[in-house]
Design a protein around this motif. Structure first.
Motif, PDB file in Angstrom:
ATOM      1  N   TYR A  50       1.024  -1.132   0.515  1.00 13.81           N
ATOM      2  CA  TYR A  50      -0.048   0.130   0.064  1.00 13.81           C
ATOM      3  C   TYR A  50       0.761   1.799  -0.100  1.00 13.81           C
ATOM      4  O   TYR A  50       1.558   1.290   0.945  1.00 13.81           O
TER       5      TYR A  50
ATOM      6  N   TYR B 225      -3.009   0.217  -4.117  1.00 13.51           N
ATOM      7  CA  TYR B 225      -2.626  -0.747  -3.437  1.00 13.51           C
ATOM      8  C   TYR B 225      -2.480  -1.747  -4.833  1.00 13.51           C
ATOM      9  O   TYR B 225      -2.665  -1.589  -5.440  1.00 13.51           O
TER      10      TYR B 225
ATOM     11  N   GLY C  47      -6.817  -6.812   2.677  1.00 12.97           N
ATOM     12  CA  GLY C  47      -6.093  -4.900   3.081  1.00 12.97           C
ATOM     13  C   GLY C  47      -6.885  -4.823   4.439  1.00 12.97           C
ATOM     14  O   GLY C  47      -6.075  -3.636   4.765  1.00 12.97           O
ATOM     15  N   ASP C  48      -8.060  -5.248   5.126  1.00 12.07           N
ATOM     16  CA  ASP C  48      -8.527  -4.915   6.175  1.00 12.07           C
ATOM     17  C   ASP C  48      -7.746  -5.559   6.883  1.00 12.07           C
ATOM     18  O   ASP C  48      -7.954  -5.677   8.523  1.00 12.07           O
ATOM     19  N   GLN C  49      -6.887  -6.145   7.306  1.00 12.66           N
ATOM     20  CA  GLN C  49      -5.482  -7.073   8.277  1.00 12.66           C
ATOM     21  C   GLN C  49      -4.796  -5.962   8.701  1.00 12.66           C
ATOM     22  O   GLN C  49      -4.194  -4.813   8.073  1.00 12.66           O
ATOM     23  N   PRO C  50      -4.111  -6.155   9.678  1.00 11.76           N
ATOM     24  CA  PRO C  50      -3.429  -5.965  10.051  1.00 11.76           C
ATOM     25  C   PRO C  50      -2.015  -5.287   9.433  1.00 11.76           C
ATOM     26  O   PRO C  50      -1.146  -6.170   8.699  1.00 11.76           O
ATOM     27  N   GLN C  51      -1.713  -4.223   9.228  1.00 12.74           N
ATOM     28  CA  GLN C  51      -0.281  -4.247   8.490  1.00 12.74           C
ATOM     29  C   GLN C  51       0.732  -2.791   9.035  1.00 12.74           C
ATOM     30  O   GLN C  51       1.041  -2.579   9.925  1.00 12.74           O
TER      31      GLN C  51
ATOM     32  N   GLN D 178      -8.284  -1.844  14.376  1.00 14.16           N
ATOM     33  CA  GLN D 178      -7.063  -1.805  15.019  1.00 14.16           C
ATOM     34  C   GLN D 178      -6.569  -0.763  15.698  1.00 14.16           C
ATOM     35  O   GLN D 178      -7.085   0.582  15.469  1.00 14.16           O
TER      36      GLN D 178
ATOM     37  N   TYR E 210      -3.170   1.715  16.346  1.00 11.60           N
ATOM     38  CA  TYR E 210      -1.235   1.881  16.127  1.00 11.60           C
ATOM     39  C   TYR E 210      -1.123   3.046  17.030  1.00 11.60           C
ATOM     40  O   TYR E 210      -1.531   3.969  16.783  1.00 11.60           O
TER      41      TYR E 210
ATOM     42  N   LEU F 108       1.654  -1.127  14.773  1.00  8.67           N
ATOM     43  CA  LEU F 108      -0.059  -1.879  14.969  1.00  8.67           C
ATOM     44  C   LEU F 108       0.305  -1.981  16.914  1.00  8.67           C
ATOM     45  O   LEU F 108       1.210  -3.127  17.357  1.00  8.67           O
TER      46      LEU F 108
ATOM     47  N   THR G  87      -5.817  -5.296  18.125  1.00 12.61           N
ATOM     48  CA  THR G  87      -7.139  -5.572  17.437  1.00 12.61           C
ATOM     49  C   THR G  87      -7.953  -5.563  18.170  1.00 12.61           C
ATOM     50  O   THR G  87      -8.094  -6.565  18.824  1.00 12.61           O
TER      51      THR G  87
ATOM     52  N   ASP H 246     -11.407  -1.597   8.796  1.00  9.85           N
ATOM     53  CA  ASP H 246     -11.515  -2.302   7.579  1.00  9.85           C
ATOM     54  C   ASP H 246     -12.827  -0.844   6.806  1.00  9.85           C
ATOM     55  O   ASP H 246     -14.322  -1.110   7.004  1.00  9.85           O
TER      56      ASP H 246
ATOM     57  N   GLY I 230     -12.500  -3.286  -1.897  1.00  6.84           N
ATOM     58  CA  GLY I 230     -11.459  -4.178  -1.688  1.00  6.84           C
ATOM     59  C   GLY I 230     -10.905  -4.338  -0.354  1.00  6.84           C
ATOM     60  O   GLY I 230      -9.665  -4.724   0.195  1.00  6.84           O
ATOM     61  N   ASN I 231     -12.081  -3.425   0.659  1.00  6.00           N
ATOM     62  CA  ASN I 231     -11.727  -3.589   1.753  1.00  6.00           C
ATOM     63  C   ASN I 231     -10.921  -2.963   2.371  1.00  6.00           C
ATOM     64  O   ASN I 231     -10.261  -3.907   3.689  1.00  6.00           O
ATOM     65  N   MET I 232     -10.017  -2.156   1.998  1.00  6.84           N
ATOM     66  CA  MET I 232      -8.955  -1.698   2.536  1.00  6.84           C
ATOM     67  C   MET I 232      -9.508  -0.806   3.612  1.00  6.84           C
ATOM     68  O   MET I 232     -10.913  -0.849   4.179  1.00  6.84           O
ATOM     69  N   LEU I 233      -8.760  -0.871   4.688  1.00  2.00           N
ATOM     70  CA  LEU I 233      -8.597   0.130   6.209  1.00  2.00           C
ATOM     71  C   LEU I 233      -9.072   1.533   5.506  1.00  2.00           C
ATOM     72  O   LEU I 233      -8.842   2.397   4.709  1.00  2.00           O
TER      73      LEU I 233
END
Lengths: 113, 112
Positions: free
Chosen positions: A33, A48, A98-102, B33, B35, B45, B48, B92, B97-100
């Motif tokens: 990303y 991304y 994409g919604d998982q920890p980055q 999440q 951070y 992070l 979560t 989410d 694309g379900n981006m953060l």
């Protein structure tokens, strides 16, 4: 720390010039990303990638393009830089969707005069 | 894009004080999440949360996810100068694309 390297770390350039920022990862993660961070806006997603040569637009993609020719490298290009693109740019990676920890790189501070 | 609002934007306290920062939305998130970001570095992070009503503790930090999964809070007990930084929540985006989606952040300064 996740192996993410951003280059350059700092850059000053003039309006109208092309700029390319590089993100290199050693984690073999599928997702990469590019974000920009500006005061009061948190992090905003620019583009991304979900695999080699697979990319998509984020929230603030106008004026930016990306390329991913190898799993480990994700390039962000400003075709013709404008002063509004002065910002701190962060690259991030994640193993899953994409919604998982980055995991984030340490950023590139870009100033466009 | 679903909006995440963080409050307060800035917080300056003395060492030893307690504090709570909030992350609120009108939308439901499947997870949130948190951070922390220090100057010159990228966000890292902390935790979560995925279940409504969930509480997670990380030493002096307590994270809570609202029952309706629309909001979250971070409580720090006996803050220390090492807690200084920018705290960001992210959920989410429920978008393509379900981006953060990230909140604007709370900048915390803990004075010795």
């Amino acid at each position: 720390d996740a192996g993410i390297t951003q280059s350059p770390r700092h850059k000053v350039t003039e309006t109208g010039t092309p700029v390319t920022l590089r993100c290199h990862q050693t984690e073999n993660h599928r997702y990469m990303y590019w974000y920009r961070q500006d005061p009061g806006h948190g992090l905003r997603l620019i583009h991304y990638s979900y695999g080699v040569k697979d990319t998509d637009k984020g929230e603030v993609s106008d004026g930016y393009s990306v390329s991913r020719s190898k799993t480990e490298d994700f390039l962000l290009t400003l075709e013709s830089a404008t002063s509004s693109q002065t910002s701190v740019y962060f690259c991030a990676i994640s193993e899953f969707a994409g919604d998982q920890p980055q995991h984030f790189g340490d950023g590139t501070r870009l100033s466009i005069l | 894009t679903q909006l995440l609002e963080q409050s307060p934007q800035f917080l300056s306290i003395q060492e030893g004080e307690n504090l709570t920062v909030y992350c609120n939305s009108s939308s439901v998130f499947s997870s949130l999440q948190w951070y922390r970001q220090e100057p010159g570095e990228g966000p890292v992070l902390l935790v979560t949360v995925v279940t409504g009503g969930e509480v997670k503790k990380l030493k002096r930090l307590t994270f809570q996810f609202g029952d309706a999964r629309k909001d979250s809070s971070l409580h720090i007990t006996a803050a220390q100068p090492g807690d200084t930084g920018l705290y960001l929540c992210a959920g989410d985006g429920n978008n393509a694309g379900n981006m953060l989606t990230f909140g604007g952040g709370t900048r915390l300064m803990v004075k010795p």
